[in-house]
Design a protein around this motif. Sequence first.
Motif, PDB file in Angstrom:
ATOM      1  N   GLN A  94      -0.013   5.280  14.214  1.00  0.00           N
ATOM      2  CA  GLN A  94      -0.444   6.587  13.723  1.00  0.00           C
ATOM      3  C   GLN A  94      -1.920   6.548  13.346  1.00  0.00           C
ATOM      4  O   GLN A  94      -2.698   7.431  13.738  1.00  0.00           O
ATOM      5  N   PHE A  98      -4.866   8.587  15.435  1.00  0.00           N
ATOM      6  CA  PHE A  98      -5.640   9.625  14.753  1.00  0.00           C
ATOM      7  C   PHE A  98      -7.129   9.296  14.766  1.00  0.00           C
ATOM      8  O   PHE A  98      -7.965  10.199  14.833  1.00  0.00           O
ATOM      9  N   LEU A 219       8.023  15.180   8.123  1.00  0.00           N
ATOM     10  CA  LEU A 219       7.242  14.039   8.597  1.00  0.00           C
ATOM     11  C   LEU A 219       7.822  12.727   8.088  1.00  0.00           C
ATOM     12  O   LEU A 219       7.840  11.717   8.810  1.00  0.00           O
ATOM     13  N   SER A 226       2.968  11.085   5.832  1.00  0.00           N
ATOM     14  CA  SER A 226       2.456  12.445   5.675  1.00  0.00           C
ATOM     15  C   SER A 226       1.119  12.492   4.946  1.00  0.00           C
ATOM     16  O   SER A 226       0.474  13.538   4.925  1.00  0.00           O
ATOM     17  N   GLY A 229      -3.664  12.114   7.685  1.00  0.00           N
ATOM     18  CA  GLY A 229      -3.823  13.209   8.627  1.00  0.00           C
ATOM     19  C   GLY A 229      -4.943  12.954   9.612  1.00  0.00           C
ATOM     20  O   GLY A 229      -5.658  11.949   9.535  1.00  0.00           O
ATOM     21  N   PHE A 230      -5.109  13.879  10.552  1.00  0.00           N
ATOM     22  CA  PHE A 230      -6.175  13.765  11.541  1.00  0.00           C
ATOM     23  C   PHE A 230      -7.270  14.801  11.334  1.00  0.00           C
ATOM     24  O   PHE A 230      -8.374  14.647  11.848  1.00  0.00           O
ATOM     25  N   SER A 239      -0.602  15.580   0.959  1.00  0.00           N
ATOM     26  CA  SER A 239       0.018  15.321   2.258  1.00  0.00           C
ATOM     27  C   SER A 239      -0.866  15.915   3.351  1.00  0.00           C
ATOM     28  O   SER A 239      -0.617  17.008   3.860  1.00  0.00           O
ATOM     29  N   SER A 240      -1.907  15.184   3.700  1.00  0.00           N
ATOM     30  CA  SER A 240      -2.913  15.705   4.629  1.00  0.00           C
ATOM     31  C   SER A 240      -2.322  16.032   5.995  1.00  0.00           C
ATOM     32  O   SER A 240      -2.711  17.018   6.630  1.00  0.00           O
ATOM     33  N   LEU A 241      -1.385  15.207   6.478  1.00  0.00           N
ATOM     34  CA  LEU A 241      -0.799  15.469   7.792  1.00  0.00           C
ATOM     35  C   LEU A 241       0.075  16.714   7.758  1.00  0.00           C
ATOM     36  O   LEU A 241       0.106  17.488   8.724  1.00  0.00           O
ATOM     37  N   ASP A 244      -2.170  19.509   8.079  1.00  0.00           N
ATOM     38  CA  ASP A 244      -2.611  19.670   9.465  1.00  0.00           C
ATOM     39  C   ASP A 244      -1.590  20.465  10.278  1.00  0.00           C
ATOM     40  O   ASP A 244      -1.931  21.451  10.941  1.00  0.00           O
ATOM     41  N   SER A 320       7.388  17.489  13.980  1.00  0.00           N
ATOM     42  CA  SER A 320       7.170  16.138  13.463  1.00  0.00           C
ATOM     43  C   SER A 320       7.668  15.090  14.445  1.00  0.00           C
ATOM     44  O   SER A 320       7.030  14.053  14.659  1.00  0.00           O
TER      45      SER A 320
END
Length: 340
Positions: A94, A98, A219, A226, A229-230, A239-241, A244, A320
């Motif tokens: 992951q 990313f 996620l 989670s 994120g990207f 939870s940045s992802l 997203d 997810s």
Amino acid sequence: MRKLLNTIYVTNEQAYLTLDGENLVCKVDGIEKLRIPFENIENVVCFNYVGCSPALMGKCVGKTIPINFISPQGKFLAKVCGETKGNVFLRVAQIDRFREQGLLLTQNTMAAKFSNTRQLIRRSLHDNAGLREDAEIKNAVEILKDGIDKVFQAQSIEEAVGIEGNCARAYFSVFQKLITNQKVPFTFVLRTKRPPLDPVNAVLSFVYTLATSEYAAALETAGLDSYIGFCHALRSGRSSLACDLVEEARCIAERFVLTLLNLQIIGEDDFEKQISGAVWLNAEGRKKVLGRWQEKKRTDMVHPYLKQKIPLGLLPYVQSNLLAKYVRGELESYPPFLQK
């Protein structure tokens, strides 16, 4: 994929959750109000300050049932969940994916968001012929269309996010016109977040919070972290992802809010205003929104990539799992959600 069961929303600020065998028990002032077997629980969202017993939290961790703590005003506070599913290799993959493909993932996600927002506006125009020749709405639609082209020309994630900001301003500048019921006593001028300064922003923020918490839970079940994120910058406790992926589905939340307003399901009595100027849904308002949100999640939709009918509430889990397949190399690209 994890089966979609029930999300338990605890809206009474004095409620206390505890464990009794294989049951979650909700008590208020020591009196049992609700008892639910764990087999019927998918997710727990608490809008209370009293909290949960350590035994209950341990049981939920063991059964991979996340407990989300949200303030009565709708601000996400914390989440209790078990360790991330899947092996360490998936998490390493992951991070590598990313880092290598973060810009492309951001471009696809933002393009899907712009397209979905255009679809929302078009649906409103279809239902309200009087808006079809509105110059400001036409301009907003054009900006969103241009945004799709421009975002794929972006040379960095920061540039893509800047394009998203411009498109969002154009969209929210005409959001008031999409509230077509003239009896609605609220006026929306601009998007305000922390805190929301009017009832429309209060409902938007509340529903966004619900959707983001559901993506975060999904996620976790897919084995992804989670918090990595990207697009959204890494931030402790966020939870940045989930932030997203929820970008693709904001159109669903916004259409839901417009329905609540245009059908006058919520009114002036469902809000409270603070001395600071912040406006929040009160207890009764939250109950109305939560009840309708649960109903919304049970409605069926045809997933644009799978071409299969699924409950709307399964969308976070489908996306997810598709992202996890991309991370593992089972898909050449991640297919973002596109509203048809």
